[in-house]
Each structure stands twice: as structure tokens, then as C-alpha cells.
Scaffold this motif. Structure first.
Motif, PDB file in Angstrom:
ATOM      1  N   TRP A  85      27.588 -20.017  66.828  1.00 55.58           N
ATOM      2  CA  TRP A  85      27.130 -20.744  65.498  1.00 55.58           C
ATOM      3  C   TRP A  85      25.771 -21.179  65.332  1.00 55.58           C
ATOM      4  CZ3 TRP A  85      31.567 -25.137  66.215  1.00 55.58           C
ATOM      5  CH2 TRP A  85      32.708 -24.618  65.642  1.00 55.58           C
ATOM      6  N   VAL A  89      30.865 -32.075  67.873  1.00 54.61           N
ATOM      7  CA  VAL A  89      31.142 -30.544  67.308  1.00 54.61           C
ATOM      8  C   VAL A  89      30.918 -29.691  68.700  1.00 54.61           C
ATOM      9  CG1 VAL A  89      30.429 -28.482  65.857  1.00 54.61           C
ATOM     10  CG2 VAL A  89      30.797 -30.866  64.947  1.00 54.61           C
ATOM     11  N   SER A 140      36.233 -32.087  60.066  1.00 60.67           N
ATOM     12  CA  SER A 140      37.288 -32.418  61.429  1.00 60.67           C
ATOM     13  C   SER A 140      37.415 -33.991  61.184  1.00 60.67           C
ATOM     14  CB  SER A 140      36.214 -32.319  62.659  1.00 60.67           C
ATOM     15  OG  SER A 140      35.983 -30.832  62.851  1.00 60.67           O
ATOM     16  N   HIS A 146      35.049 -23.395  59.219  1.00 62.10           N
ATOM     17  CA  HIS A 146      35.856 -24.195  59.956  1.00 62.10           C
ATOM     18  C   HIS A 146      37.068 -24.609  59.347  1.00 62.10           C
ATOM     19  CE1 HIS A 146      35.056 -27.099  63.355  1.00 62.10           C
ATOM     20  NE2 HIS A 146      35.523 -28.120  62.722  1.00 62.10           N
ATOM     21  N   VAL A 190      31.610 -24.455  56.493  1.00 63.86           N
ATOM     22  CA  VAL A 190      32.893 -25.360  56.156  1.00 63.86           C
ATOM     23  C   VAL A 190      33.991 -24.392  55.888  1.00 63.86           C
ATOM     24  CG1 VAL A 190      32.680 -25.685  53.765  1.00 63.86           C
ATOM     25  CG2 VAL A 190      33.304 -27.663  55.214  1.00 63.86           C
ATOM     26  N   ARG A 220      31.074 -29.280  59.501  1.00 62.99           N
ATOM     27  CA  ARG A 220      32.311 -28.967  60.107  1.00 62.99           C
ATOM     28  C   ARG A 220      32.587 -30.443  60.553  1.00 62.99           C
ATOM     29  NH1 ARG A 220      32.653 -23.710  62.165  1.00 62.99           N
ATOM     30  NH2 ARG A 220      30.924 -22.286  61.757  1.00 62.99           N
TER      31      ARG A 220
END
Length: 431
Positions: free
Chosen positions: A428, A416, A173, A214, A211, A169
Motif C-alpha cells: 500500500w 489500518v 472500515s 478497500h 477506498v 481505508r
């Protein structure tokens, strides 16, 4: 003649008794059965720690350096006073990345009386998670699988780095924040994400669900049909590269280790794939630019600690012990894997010291001691770690670096947990 035979038999019997006495002495405080799980060690004898490493199997391209680093780190721990004056005795085995071999070696280490094990791979660590919890053996792994962070199913498991899902993630990002706005298509359409990994490998596939989730959060398109299956042993990736060219993604997440990641980078460049690549922590190291050549330029990756040559607190010690303990391997050949091993070893050493101070230096005592760590700063460029009895995720932040102009340099340390606090707390953990 009879007298000679009698003497020989007596000597052999004495030797057997001495050997048995040594074995019983070594294991008398911790036998692995639950009735003795809480009994603390006594006296000043060494503290026995086990290890399961891959130095010959499919992840040995990163495992060999990690194994060297682990031995060097425990040498440092002993040289700096051990655990309240008691040395660590570290016994490890190469299990070749075979799950059944890991189980066999685990059982042997349990019989020896270890109170903690330094583990390696995802498939074997997940397979042993429930057993380690039942046996009360703290298990510190090089697998950062998110499934090992939920104490309800992995009570004894710990590691220092952000889990694979959190780091994936973070990597996506960082790309979305720093690189997507530079793309000519920015503001005209959604970006596209494809994934390359070995489908059948629990490690390589570990972060794919996260992923992709995300990607949706970051308004990035993704599709399971775009995923490319690439073996950790792959010698050819032309088919996968040609498929990526047709898909035309803007970013590609790689879930394999360094050798096969370098392969897909080279093939993708040769095929004319223009996507930027982001790489999981075990596929991004000092060997990547050497193996991928110009195709490594601009690649971004997860770095749970600093690289071997970077300057962070305690890095001078890492390099010193590498020279002292393994002088046959030149410094330019050492990897971030050594640093990752040190981080796990130093984190365990702190838990051992806390368990000793609480007069609970046993496997269960070490597990409880881990859960007292709050923002513990290991150094080495790693994020401070925190564990609780309800959450074994060590950190919600991750440093993303890139290879550019012949050097690794930071892109962003992504928080995160701070950016998505509700999802972090409520959704999560464990996947």
C-alpha cells in the motif's frame, strides 16, 4: 550642486551595499545548489523556514485557518526557546492553489535560503517533490497524498497525518464496523459504495483508488459508473444528488473540501438519499454542520488531530495563541485546520532540534532528522509519528469521528497497519 549629487550617489551606493550584504548574509549558508546542500548553518541567526499557503484559491475555505495556525505555532516555538535558542523566521506566500505560482514562489524561497518549506496542496506538492529532494529542502505539506510517502520518489516530503489513502481505508472500515451492522440490509446483501469528488483534482481524487480497493476487501460493491464529479467550486449539486438516489448506495465517500461537501450533503438530503456519508480530512470540520445544517447529522469523517475545542494535550496552547495572535477571529470560528498546522509545525520543530543536536542544521540534515522519529508524540490528538529512510508514512492509525446531536465524538481509532499488516508493509505505500 555636483557635491550634492555626489553625496546622494554615495548614500545610495552605501544603501545598496548594505542591502546586498544583508541578502548575502541571509543566504550564505544555504544557496540551494547541491554543492552547498550539506553545509550546516552557523551562529545564532534565525532559522529561515518558507511557506506556501492557499488563502484566496479554491481550497481557501480550509486554507485560511491553516495559514493562521501555522504563524501562531511558530510564534509558540519561538516563545518556548526556539531551536536551541535560535528563533524560527517564517516567510510565507499565498499562491492561490496555482501550481505554477507555487513553483515560482518555491524558487524564490530557495534563493532566500530556507531549509524547510511548509507546503499546502496536492498538485503543487507532488509537482515539487523531486525538486525539493534534489535541492535538499525538507518539505512538510498539508497534502497527505500517499504518493508523497515513498522516499524513492519523494525523498524530502513529510506530514504528520495518515495519508489520504490510509485515512479513507480507515473511514470505510469504521463505517463497516460501527454502522453497517445497524442497516436493515445487513446480512442480506453486500453494502454499496459510491464516491463524490472533483475528478480533475489530484487532491480530491487522491484516495479514490484506495477506498475502492478497500471496499473489495470489506466485501462492499463499488463501480466507477457510480462516481459523481463535483467541483470544489460547485454551487449546485442537484444532478449528483439525483444520481445518488438512483444508485442507492449505503455509504458515500466524499473527497472534496468542506464547502462542496456541505453542498452535496444538503442536496442529497433534499433528494431523499438515505446513504451515510464518510468524508476525507479536508472536508470534515467545524464549518460542516454550520453549512450543511441537519444534513450533517451522522456524517463520519477523518480527523488527523483533535478539533479546536476538544481537550487533548497542548490544545490549551493552541487556543491561547489563537486568542493572542488573531483576536479578531473569535474562538467559535476557529477550526481543526489550526490544529493540523500546529501538528506539522511542532513536528518540524522536533526535526530541527534533532538536526541541530547532530550539528547538521541544513536542509539535508533536517530530512535525515525526520527519519529518526520513532513514535514521536506530537499531542493535539494526533497519532504518534514514525519515519524511516524507506517509509515516510507517518502512521497507520486514524481517528474517525462523527457529528451527532450537536457535537463531534469519536467513533473508532482504526489501526489500518495492524489489521492488514501484510498489505501495509508490502502493497500500500505510495498509492
Amino acid at each position: 550642486m555636483k557635491r550634492t549629487v555626489s553625496v546622494v550617489l554615495a548614500v545610495l551606493a552605501l544603501g545598496a551595499l548594505v542591502g546586498l550584504g544583508w541578502y548575502l548574509g541571509l543566504t550564505r549558508n544555504w544557496r540551494g545548489d547541491r554543492s552547498e546542500a550539506g553545509r550546516p548553518l552557523s551562529g545564532r541567526e534565525p532559522i529561515l523556514i518558507g511557506g506556501l499557503m492557499d488563502t484566496t484559491g479554491p481550497t481557501s475555505d480550509v486554507g485560511r485557518d491553516y495559514a493562521m495556525g501555522m504563524e501562531e505555532a511558530f510564534r509558540y516555538v519561538n516563545d518556548t526557546g526556539g531551536i536551541a535558542g535560535r528563533p524560527v523566521s517564517y516567510v510565507w506566500f499565498d499562491y492561490g492553489y496555482r501550481v505554477q505560482e507555487a513553483v515560482t514562489r518555491y524558487n524564490y524561497l530557495k534563493k532566500l535560503g530556507v531549509i524547510a518549506i511548509m507546503g499546502w496542496g496536492t498538485a503543487d506538492t507532488e509537482a515539487l517533490a523531486r525538486k525539493a529532494a534534489e535541492d535538499g529542502i525538507a518539505y512538510v505539506s498539508a497534502s497527505y497524498s500517499a504518493r508523497l510517502t515513498d522516499p524513492k520518489t519523494a525523498r524530502a516530503n513529510f506530514f504528520f497525518a495518515p495519508d489520504y489513502s490510509t485515512s479513507a481505508r480507515a473511514a470505510l472500515s469504521a463505517w463497516f464496523d460501527a454502522r453497517w451492522p445497524q442497516n436493515p440490509a445487513y446480512g442480506k446483501r453486500k453494502p454499496r459504495l459510491a464516491c463524490v469528488y472533483q475528478f480533475s483534482s489530484p487532491y480530491a481524487a487522491s484516495a479514490v483508488k484506495a477506498v475502492k480497493d478497500h471496499a473489495r476487501i470489506l466485501t462492499t460493491e463499488t463501480n466507477s459508473d457510480w462516481d459523481q464529479d463535483l467541483s470544489l467550486f460547485a454551487l449546485d449539486a442537484k444532478k449528483q444528488a439525483e444520481a445518488l438516489k438512483k444508485i442507492a448506495p449505503d455509504v458515500v465517500f466524499c473527497g472534496n473540501t468542506t464547502q462542496s461537501v456541505a453542498l452535496i450533503l444538503r442536496e442529497a438530503r433534499a433528494a431523499g438519499v438515505s446513504a451515510q456519508f464518510i468524508v476525507n480530512p479536508w472536508g470534515f470540520d467545524e464549518n460542516l454542520p454550520a453549512l450543511a445544517g441537519p444534513a450533517a447529522e451522522g456524517v463520519m469523517g477523518v480527523t488527523p488531530s483533535g478539533f479546536f475545542a476538544q481537550d487533548f494535550p497542548l490544545m490549551n496552547r493552541v487556543r491561547e495563541y489563537a486568542r493572542r495572535c488573531n483576536p479578531q477571529t473569535p474562538p467559535e470560528k476557529r477550526l481543526i485546520r489550526t490544529v493540523q498546522a500546529w501538528a506539522d509545525a511542532l513536528m518540524l520543530a522536533e526535526a530541527l532540534k534533532r538536526a541541530d543536536a547532530a550539528r547538521a542544521l541544513s536542509g539535508p540534515g533536517v530530512i535525515r532528522a525526520f527519519e529518526t522519529l520513532r513514535s514521536f508524540d506530537i499531542g493535539l490528538g494526533a497519532a504518534p509519528v514514525t519515519f524511516t529512510a524507506a517509509d515516510h508514512r507517518p502512521t497507520g492509525t486514524c481517528l474517525i469521528q462523527e457529528w451527532r446531536n450537536g457535537a463531534f465524538s469519536p467513533v473508532e481509532r482504526v489501526d489500518v497497519a495492524g489489521r492488514w499488516p501484510q498489505k501495509w508493509r508490502k502493497e500500500w505505500m505510495g498509492w
